[in-house]
Design a protein around this motif. Structure first.
Motif, PDB file in Angstrom:
ATOM      1  N   SER A   1       2.268  -3.798 -14.135  1.00  0.00           N
ATOM      2  CA  SER A   1       2.289  -3.026 -12.889  1.00  0.00           C
ATOM      3  C   SER A   1       0.898  -2.448 -12.705  1.00  0.00           C
ATOM      4  CB  SER A   1       3.303  -1.887 -12.977  1.00  0.00           C
ATOM      5  OG  SER A   1       4.597  -2.403 -13.126  1.00  0.00           O
TER       6      SER A   1
ATOM      7  N   TYR B   1      -8.524   0.772 -11.582  1.00  0.00           N
ATOM      8  CA  TYR B   1      -7.272   0.043 -11.791  1.00  0.00           C
ATOM      9  C   TYR B   1      -6.492   0.802 -12.858  1.00  0.00           C
ATOM     10  CZ  TYR B   1      -8.836  -4.471  -9.764  1.00  0.00           C
ATOM     11  OH  TYR B   1      -9.256  -5.493  -8.948  1.00  0.00           O
TER      12      TYR B   1
ATOM     13  N   THR C   1       2.219  -6.348  -8.750  1.00  0.00           N
ATOM     14  CA  THR C   1       2.650  -6.829 -10.049  1.00  0.00           C
ATOM     15  C   THR C   1       1.846  -8.076 -10.383  1.00  0.00           C
ATOM     16  OG1 THR C   1       4.880  -6.002  -9.650  1.00  0.00           O
ATOM     17  CG2 THR C   1       4.652  -7.689 -11.338  1.00  0.00           C
TER      18      THR C   1
ATOM     19  N   GLU D   1      -0.651  -1.241  -4.651  1.00  0.00           N
ATOM     20  CA  GLU D   1       0.185  -1.466  -5.826  1.00  0.00           C
ATOM     21  C   GLU D   1       0.649  -2.913  -5.830  1.00  0.00           C
ATOM     22  OE1 GLU D   1       3.363   1.388  -5.699  1.00  0.00           O
ATOM     23  OE2 GLU D   1       1.979   3.078  -5.865  1.00  0.00           O
TER      24      GLU D   1
ATOM     25  N   ARG E   1      -7.210   2.029  -6.770  1.00  0.00           N
ATOM     26  CA  ARG E   1      -7.707   3.085  -5.878  1.00  0.00           C
ATOM     27  C   ARG E   1      -9.224   2.958  -5.800  1.00  0.00           C
ATOM     28  NH1 ARG E   1      -3.645   5.420  -8.668  1.00  0.00           N
ATOM     29  NH2 ARG E   1      -2.061   6.503  -7.482  1.00  0.00           N
TER      30      ARG E   1
ATOM     31  N   VAL F   1      -2.063  -0.417 -10.054  1.00  0.00           N
ATOM     32  CA  VAL F   1      -2.411   0.410  -8.905  1.00  0.00           C
ATOM     33  C   VAL F   1      -3.934   0.405  -8.814  1.00  0.00           C
ATOM     34  CG1 VAL F   1      -2.327   2.711  -7.875  1.00  0.00           C
ATOM     35  CG2 VAL F   1      -0.388   1.900  -9.247  1.00  0.00           C
TER      36      VAL F   1
ATOM     37  N   GLU G   1       0.845  -1.199   0.000  1.00  0.00           N
ATOM     38  CA  GLU G   1       0.000   0.000   0.000  1.00  0.00           C
ATOM     39  C   GLU G   1       0.872   1.236   0.000  1.00  0.00           C
ATOM     40  OE1 GLU G   1      -3.396   0.258   2.575  1.00  0.00           O
ATOM     41  OE2 GLU G   1      -3.467  -1.923   2.769  1.00  0.00           O
ATOM     42  N   ARG G   2       0.388   2.256  -0.724  1.00  0.00           N
ATOM     43  CA  ARG G   2       1.074   3.537  -0.741  1.00  0.00           C
ATOM     44  C   ARG G   2       0.061   4.636  -1.059  1.00  0.00           C
ATOM     45  NH1 ARG G   2       6.287   4.795  -4.286  1.00  0.00           N
ATOM     46  NH2 ARG G   2       5.488   2.929  -5.270  1.00  0.00           N
TER      47      ARG G   2
END
Length: 151
Positions: free
Chosen positions: A70, A84, A52, A50, A74, A72, A44-45
């Motif tokens: 890759s 996504y 792979t 996030e 939210r 992410v 998490e960031r």
């Protein structure tokens, strides 16, 4: 680069909180995307998740290509949308925005995929994305009303 957009609207007989929970868990991406074989590196960031994923694309007959994606994820605080953002080799980017509206007996879902892809493979990529979009809708439609797990 050529862009393409695909939309699909469907209804799921489960509350939107369950849909958001299911979409927000990277472990579920293997079942949500029929091309993905593996998920790793989850962290998490800044309020996002996030990770792979390894995507296996069949090219011709037994010939396939493994792409390292890759991703992410939210989700809106009010659970009205999950996004996504996907980056694939070759500068291909995909955004999957899933909007949720609660209805009596379930949730109305509007799934929108936007691709930026090199022109020579645009048609192939759109076909693959549409298949994955309909697959994801089928998986979500099978969510149990009482949990965010498949029935």
């Amino acid at each position: 680069m050529a862009a393409g957009t695909l939309t699909h609207r469907f209804t799921v007989p489960a509350p939107r909180d369950h849909l958001v929970a299911h979409l927000g868990d990277p472990a579920n991406y293997v079942t949500l995307n029929p091309y993905v074989t593996e998920v790793s590196g989850v962290h998490e960031r800044d309020g996002a998740v996030e990770f792979t994923a390894i995507e296996r694309i069949r090219l011709l007959g037994p010939v396939h290509r493994n792409n390292r994606l890759s991703l992410v994820i939210r989700s809106e605080a009010d659970h009205s949308r999950t996004v996504y953002d996907v980056t694939s080799p070759g500068g291909i980017t995909v955004r999957i925005a899933t909007d949720f509206t609660e209805t009596p007996g379930g949730t109305d879902v509007l799934d929108t995929i936007t691709l930026d892809v090199p022109w020579p493979i645009r048609r192939f990529a759109l076909r693959q994305a549409r298949f994955a979009q309909l697959h994801r809708a089928d998986i979500l439609a099978r969510l149990d009303r009482g949990t965010s797990r498949l029935a």
